[in-house]
Design an enzyme around this catalytic site. Structure first.
Site, PDB file in Angstrom:
ATOM      1  N   MET A 212     -15.684  47.857 -10.123  1.00  0.00           N
ATOM      2  CA  MET A 212     -16.381  48.365  -9.301  1.00  0.00           C
ATOM      3  C   MET A 212     -17.814  48.471  -9.452  1.00  0.00           C
ATOM      4  SD  MET A 212     -13.632  51.526  -8.451  1.00  0.00           S
ATOM      5  CE  MET A 212     -14.838  52.271  -7.228  1.00  0.00           C
ATOM      6  N   HIS A 213     -18.514  49.000  -8.646  1.00  0.00           N
ATOM      7  CA  HIS A 213     -20.174  49.207  -8.550  1.00  0.00           C
ATOM      8  C   HIS A 213     -21.177  48.082  -8.641  1.00  0.00           C
ATOM      9  CE1 HIS A 213     -18.167  53.078  -9.187  1.00  0.00           C
ATOM     10  NE2 HIS A 213     -17.901  52.791 -10.636  1.00  0.00           N
TER      11      HIS A 213
ATOM     12  N   ASP B  32     -10.675  48.486  -8.874  1.00  0.00           N
ATOM     13  CA  ASP B  32      -9.737  48.204  -9.979  1.00  0.00           C
ATOM     14  C   ASP B  32      -8.932  49.542 -10.097  1.00  0.00           C
ATOM     15  OD1 ASP B  32     -11.925  49.547 -11.058  1.00  0.00           O
ATOM     16  OD2 ASP B  32     -12.214  48.070 -12.738  1.00  0.00           O
TER      17      ASP B  32
END
Length: 484
Positions: A79-80, A235
């Protein structure tokens, strides 16, 4: 057949399941992380494509006939990350990853704007996407001027698969741009980083169809036409789908590169002051909370590299029985820490070393340090209104029974170990691929695996672990004073 693709930090996994959710086979592709400066962490998105091709090629070599029958694909990923594209959809710079902390000043500035916590339901952490774009605007203005689209890592993979600019709710919730309660992009939050909705992908639920696999990719992989690609999940939400952690009161502890204590919720329950992440789940009208530590197996792998041993050898060296904490304390802040500290500058430490501190003692301290970081997350979740009575273990580190005993005792709750099988992120998004392709009921598909064993806290060591945790907890302010 249904395919799950999980774009992790260290590799891509392709996992194939049949209509009964039985795993048919899997393949992997390797990835490396570039760290050009302290606190930086980057990857070239073209490497994600290569690793995906490698993973599917490995799967095709052994299961080509089954792969040709795929009807739905789900995508998951780290992520991110900030993947920046220009007007021609060309990548402008290496992707800035989730564990990159260079944008700590920008994160603090955005977090000072009360609208971010109010609308996103979260602290603006340096690892989130929005402050990274603010950093690019401040430090790479030529790149920012050419910016046309921002995609999360798995959504860049989706773009390569389908040609569509699409994200889904669980991953989008970790950008600091999503109104998490409304499950929609926030024009106000985007404007705070000089963007608007035109820079964003469209949004779907993780169970919905996000596009169709491009003919050239389908032909190369030996698939037919009209293979649907599901929205998928970030995830952690993907792992939750794999573990059946989708209903109220269900929780897991994930021992991956990072560590997560994850709890599913029926309602949106933000409490940013606790440093708990409150995100949309991959299933519609569902949310989740999680405490996140930045170095879980990453801490053990770092130490294994220092002593030139495999991680499994180090944990095996400790034996089967949980040991009393030695007095050596390890703070696993190799990349800073999120929950509950929100401190990108803090770094790790061993404390209490003496002549008797051999390799096994330091291994024990590393495992305990990660377990105590999870205990911090447990307390933060309780402060956010979620009390856990038990958790299910997932992730590579969960193969160490000793580590799970330490976690169960540190948290003083049982840890369930699922029956043999792969219930991680790739399996979770393969389930989402099935749901999207068949219009299936998500709750009928995302069921929990059978429990193989339950690891109970060691009652004889609860007191010793409490004392060791208190030492751990008190070290942070002391270390902060030294490092600041």
């Amino acid at each position: 057949m249904y395919l799950g693709l999980d774009l992790g930090t260290s590799g891509v996994k392709a996992l194939l399941i049949d209509e009964n959710q039985k795993i048919v086979g899997s393949g992997t592709g390797h990835l490396d992380v570039s760290r050009p400066h302290s606190g930086w962490s980057e990857q070239d998105p073209s490497h994600w494509i290569r690793a995906t091709e490698d993973a599917v090629a490995a799967l095709k070599a052994n299961h080509g006939r089954e792969l040709s029958a795929v009807k739905g694909i789900g995508v998951s990923g780290q992520m991110h990350g900030a993947t920046l594209l220009d007007v021609g959809d060309q990548v402008l710079r290496p992707c800035i990853l989730w564990n990159d902390t260079r944008s700590h000043a920008e994160a603090a500035e955005l977090d000072a704007n009360p609208k971010f916590r109010s609308l996103s339901g979260n602290i603006v952490f340096p690892g989130f996407t929005a402050p990274k774009i603010a950093w690019v605007r401040n430090n790479e203005p030529d790149i920012f001027a050419r910016l046309q689209r921002v995609l999360l890592p798995k959504d860049y993979l989706r773009f390569w698969l389908t040609g569509e600019h699409v994200s889904e709710m669980s991953d989008a919730a970790g950008t600091s741009w999503l109104d998490v309660g409304k499950r929609a992009w926030s024009p106000e939050l985007l404007a705070a980083t000089g963007l608007d909705e035109s820079y964003m992908p469209s949004l779907v639920e993780g169970t919905e169809v996000s596009g169709i696999l491009k003919p050239d990719v389908a032909a190369r992989w030996g698939m037919g036409d009209k293979v649907v690609v599901a929205g998928g999940a970030g995830d952690n939400a993907a792992s939750a789908c794999g573990m059946g952690t989708v209903g109220e009161g269900h929780a897991f502890v994930s021992l991956g590169t990072s560590g997560v204590l994850f709890a599913a919720n029926r309602a949106y329950l933000p409490n940013p002051e606790s440093a708990v992440h409150t995100f949309c789940h991959a299933l519609p009208d569902t949310w989740h909370q999680m405490g996140v530590i930045l170095s879980a197996t990453d801490a053990l792998n770092w130490y294994a590299g220092i002593v030139s041993r495999k991680a499994a050898e180090l944990t095996d060296e400790l034996g089967a029985d949980l040991r009393t904490p030695s007095g050596v304390t390890f703070l696993p802040y190799l990349s800073g820490e999120r929950t509950p500290l929100n401190d990108s500058a803090i770094r790790g430490s061993f404390q209490g070393l003496e002549h008797a501190s051999d390799r096994a003692v330091l291994t024990q301290a590393v495992l305990e340090g990660v377990a105590f970081a999870f205990r911090d997350c447990l307390h933060a979740l309780a402060a956010a209104g979620t009390r856990l009575e038990r958790v299910t273990a997932v992730g590579g580190g969960s193969r160490s029974t000793y580590w799970l005993k330490a976690i169960a005792t540190a948290l003083n709750i049982p840890v369930d170990v699922p029956a043999d099988g792969d219930f991680g992120a790739a399996f979770g998004v393969a389930r989402l691929g099935l749901i999207a392709a068949e219009g299936a009921d998500p709750h009928a598909i995302c069921v929990a695996p059978a429990t193989d064993t339950t690891i109970e806290p060691d009652a004889n060591l609860i007191g010793a672990f409490d004392a060791a945790y208190n030492r751990y907890h008190n070290l942070y302010p002391a270390l902060k004073g030294v490092q600041s």
